[in-house]
Scaffold this motif. Structure first.
Motif, PDB file in Angstrom:
ATOM      1  N   LYS A   3      -0.958  -2.900  14.342  1.00  0.00           N
ATOM      2  CA  LYS A   3      -0.284  -1.791  15.008  1.00  0.00           C
ATOM      3  C   LYS A   3       1.171  -1.742  14.551  1.00  0.00           C
ATOM      4  O   LYS A   3       1.883  -2.749  14.623  1.00  0.00           O
ATOM      5  CB  LYS A   3      -0.360  -1.937  16.529  1.00  0.00           C
ATOM      6  CG  LYS A   3      -1.778  -1.807  17.072  1.00  0.00           C
ATOM      7  CD  LYS A   3      -1.811  -1.926  18.588  1.00  0.00           C
ATOM      8  CE  LYS A   3      -3.239  -1.773  19.112  1.00  0.00           C
ATOM      9  NZ  LYS A   3      -3.298  -1.921  20.590  1.00  0.00           N
ATOM     10  N   TYR A   5       4.630   0.085  15.221  1.00  0.00           N
ATOM     11  CA  TYR A   5       5.387   0.893  16.171  1.00  0.00           C
ATOM     12  C   TYR A   5       6.633   1.423  15.471  1.00  0.00           C
ATOM     13  O   TYR A   5       7.480   0.640  15.026  1.00  0.00           O
ATOM     14  CB  TYR A   5       5.794   0.061  17.390  1.00  0.00           C
ATOM     15  CG  TYR A   5       4.641  -0.294  18.294  1.00  0.00           C
ATOM     16  CD1 TYR A   5       4.436   0.399  19.490  1.00  0.00           C
ATOM     17  CD2 TYR A   5       3.752  -1.317  17.966  1.00  0.00           C
ATOM     18  CE1 TYR A   5       3.377   0.081  20.331  1.00  0.00           C
ATOM     19  CE2 TYR A   5       2.693  -1.647  18.797  1.00  0.00           C
ATOM     20  CZ  TYR A   5       2.510  -0.944  19.974  1.00  0.00           C
ATOM     21  OH  TYR A   5       1.448  -1.258  20.804  1.00  0.00           O
ATOM     22  N   THR A  13      10.368   2.228   8.870  1.00  0.00           N
ATOM     23  CA  THR A  13       8.944   2.333   9.192  1.00  0.00           C
ATOM     24  C   THR A  13       8.145   2.647   7.935  1.00  0.00           C
ATOM     25  O   THR A  13       7.065   2.083   7.699  1.00  0.00           O
ATOM     26  CB  THR A  13       8.709   3.427  10.250  1.00  0.00           C
ATOM     27  OG1 THR A  13       9.473   3.116  11.426  1.00  0.00           O
ATOM     28  CG2 THR A  13       7.238   3.534  10.625  1.00  0.00           C
ATOM     29  N   ILE A  30       1.800   3.676  15.901  1.00  0.00           N
ATOM     30  CA  ILE A  30       2.095   4.041  17.279  1.00  0.00           C
ATOM     31  C   ILE A  30       3.467   4.710  17.262  1.00  0.00           C
ATOM     32  O   ILE A  30       4.484   4.041  17.042  1.00  0.00           O
ATOM     33  CB  ILE A  30       2.124   2.817  18.216  1.00  0.00           C
ATOM     34  CG1 ILE A  30       0.874   1.956  18.015  1.00  0.00           C
ATOM     35  CG2 ILE A  30       2.295   3.262  19.671  1.00  0.00           C
ATOM     36  CD1 ILE A  30      -0.418   2.620  18.357  1.00  0.00           C
ATOM     37  N   GLN A  31       3.498   6.023  17.438  1.00  0.00           N
ATOM     38  CA  GLN A  31       4.743   6.762  17.251  1.00  0.00           C
ATOM     39  C   GLN A  31       5.742   6.508  18.381  1.00  0.00           C
ATOM     40  O   GLN A  31       5.380   6.546  19.559  1.00  0.00           O
ATOM     41  CB  GLN A  31       4.461   8.251  17.123  1.00  0.00           C
ATOM     42  CG  GLN A  31       3.714   8.608  15.845  1.00  0.00           C
ATOM     43  CD  GLN A  31       3.877  10.062  15.458  1.00  0.00           C
ATOM     44  OE1 GLN A  31       4.909  10.677  15.679  1.00  0.00           O
ATOM     45  NE2 GLN A  31       2.831  10.626  14.864  1.00  0.00           N
ATOM     46  N   VAL A  32       6.964   6.251  17.975  1.00  0.00           N
ATOM     47  CA  VAL A  32       8.087   6.066  18.890  1.00  0.00           C
ATOM     48  C   VAL A  32       9.018   7.256  18.694  1.00  0.00           C
ATOM     49  O   VAL A  32       9.506   7.484  17.578  1.00  0.00           O
ATOM     50  CB  VAL A  32       8.830   4.739  18.597  1.00  0.00           C
ATOM     51  CG1 VAL A  32      10.011   4.563  19.539  1.00  0.00           C
ATOM     52  CG2 VAL A  32       7.872   3.557  18.694  1.00  0.00           C
ATOM     53  N   GLN A  39      12.863   4.161  21.950  1.00  0.00           N
ATOM     54  CA  GLN A  39      13.128   2.823  21.414  1.00  0.00           C
ATOM     55  C   GLN A  39      14.123   2.041  22.261  1.00  0.00           C
ATOM     56  O   GLN A  39      14.297   0.840  22.070  1.00  0.00           O
ATOM     57  CB  GLN A  39      13.620   2.930  19.961  1.00  0.00           C
ATOM     58  CG  GLN A  39      15.060   3.375  19.791  1.00  0.00           C
ATOM     59  CD  GLN A  39      15.245   4.889  19.896  1.00  0.00           C
ATOM     60  OE1 GLN A  39      14.370   5.608  20.364  1.00  0.00           O
ATOM     61  NE2 GLN A  39      16.383   5.379  19.455  1.00  0.00           N
ATOM     62  N   TYR A  44      10.097  -1.105  25.565  1.00  0.00           N
ATOM     63  CA  TYR A  44      10.219  -1.275  24.120  1.00  0.00           C
ATOM     64  C   TYR A  44      11.136  -2.453  23.797  1.00  0.00           C
ATOM     65  O   TYR A  44      10.803  -3.315  22.977  1.00  0.00           O
ATOM     66  CB  TYR A  44      10.742   0.005  23.468  1.00  0.00           C
ATOM     67  CG  TYR A  44      10.685  -0.016  21.951  1.00  0.00           C
ATOM     68  CD1 TYR A  44       9.581   0.471  21.263  1.00  0.00           C
ATOM     69  CD2 TYR A  44      11.738  -0.539  21.196  1.00  0.00           C
ATOM     70  CE1 TYR A  44       9.512   0.431  19.875  1.00  0.00           C
ATOM     71  CE2 TYR A  44      11.688  -0.583  19.811  1.00  0.00           C
ATOM     72  CZ  TYR A  44      10.580  -0.091  19.156  1.00  0.00           C
ATOM     73  OH  TYR A  44      10.515  -0.134  17.790  1.00  0.00           O
ATOM     74  N   VAL A  53      13.458   0.663  15.281  1.00  0.00           N
ATOM     75  CA  VAL A  53      12.114   0.709  14.705  1.00  0.00           C
ATOM     76  C   VAL A  53      12.166   0.186  13.271  1.00  0.00           C
ATOM     77  O   VAL A  53      13.210   0.306  12.622  1.00  0.00           O
ATOM     78  CB  VAL A  53      11.542   2.154  14.711  1.00  0.00           C
ATOM     79  CG1 VAL A  53      11.303   2.622  16.131  1.00  0.00           C
ATOM     80  CG2 VAL A  53      12.434   3.135  13.964  1.00  0.00           C
ATOM     81  N   PRO A  54      11.043  -0.418  12.831  1.00  0.00           N
ATOM     82  CA  PRO A  54       9.772  -0.603  13.518  1.00  0.00           C
ATOM     83  C   PRO A  54       9.626  -2.023  14.045  1.00  0.00           C
ATOM     84  O   PRO A  54      10.468  -2.887  13.822  1.00  0.00           O
ATOM     85  CB  PRO A  54       8.773  -0.358  12.398  1.00  0.00           C
ATOM     86  CG  PRO A  54       9.438  -1.014  11.208  1.00  0.00           C
ATOM     87  CD  PRO A  54      10.925  -0.750  11.392  1.00  0.00           C
TER      88      PRO A  54
END
Length: 210
Positions: A3, A5, A13, A30-32, A39, A44, A53-54
């Motif tokens: 996964k 994020y 990312t 998994i979209q933030v 975030q 988070y 991220v990520p």
């Protein structure tokens, strides 16, 4: 399944997504939502305390910082896809040298120029042209050094592509696309190297979104 994020358009990312493609690692993004500040939410930051991220969740193993994630995935799956990090001590040392070049002689300056030219306008902020001139004045001789290195070998660490080369792609692509292509194209060996790495199918698969 791994996964990931992050934001599909985030430079860091996309670096992780690129390595997943290079190593044939299936992943779920998994979209933030950075615009909504997801975030920075406690749920988070409990896992990524810097609110950036990520990060990845690999069957319960949590890891953040894109370069660390990339190295972890490359070493976990040594027999899948491109090698990307040599195991011979001397070759690995040359890779580490190239990785330091990318971090401190390229991305340290290009990321700030991209911030001024791309991210500031998106936030309705004024670009600081004087700051860009200062950064370019430092970056140009560093690209001259790249030209020297790449006149002797195909990639930064030798004649095989490594993570050190690929790590240039997220910020380098933005930089190239906002008016600075000539800085690469006017240097034949840099131009050849950039065309090579930026046309890899794995990068094209994530270039516009992880």
């Amino acid at each position: 399944m791994l996964k990931l994020y992050g934001s599909p358009f985030s430079t860091c990312t996309r670096l992780v997504a690129l390595i997943c493609k290079e190593k044939n690692i299936p992943y779920e993004l998994i979209q933030v939502d950075l615009a909504k500040g997801e975030q920075k939410r406690p749920s988070y930051t409990a896992l990524q305390p810097f609110g950036q991220v990520p990060y990845i969740d690999d069957d319960g193993f949590i890891l953040y910082e894109s370069r660390a994630i990339a190295r972890y995935l490359i070493k976990k799956y040594p027999n899948q896809g491109a090698s990307l990090i040599p195991t011979d001590p001397k070759a690995e040392a040359l890779f580490e040298q190239a990785a330091s070049i990318e971090t401190f002689n390229f991305t340290a300056f290009v990321s700030l120029i991209v911030f001024e030219k791309v991210f500031k306008p998106r936030r309705g902020l004024q670009t600081n042209e004087d700051r860009i001139k200062e950064l370019l004045a430092t970056l140009v001789p560093k690209l001259d050094a790249y030209e020297v290195i790449l006149s002797k070998q195909k990639y930064l660490a030798g004649d095989s592509v490594t993570l050190a080369d690929l790590a240039h792609l997220p910020y380098g692509t933005l930089f190239y696309g906002v008016g600075y292509a000539e800085l690469f194209d006017s240097r034949p060996n840099v131009a050849r190297w950039w065309k090579d790495i930026s046309s890899r199918p794995t990068w094209l698969a994530v270039k516009d979104g992880a």
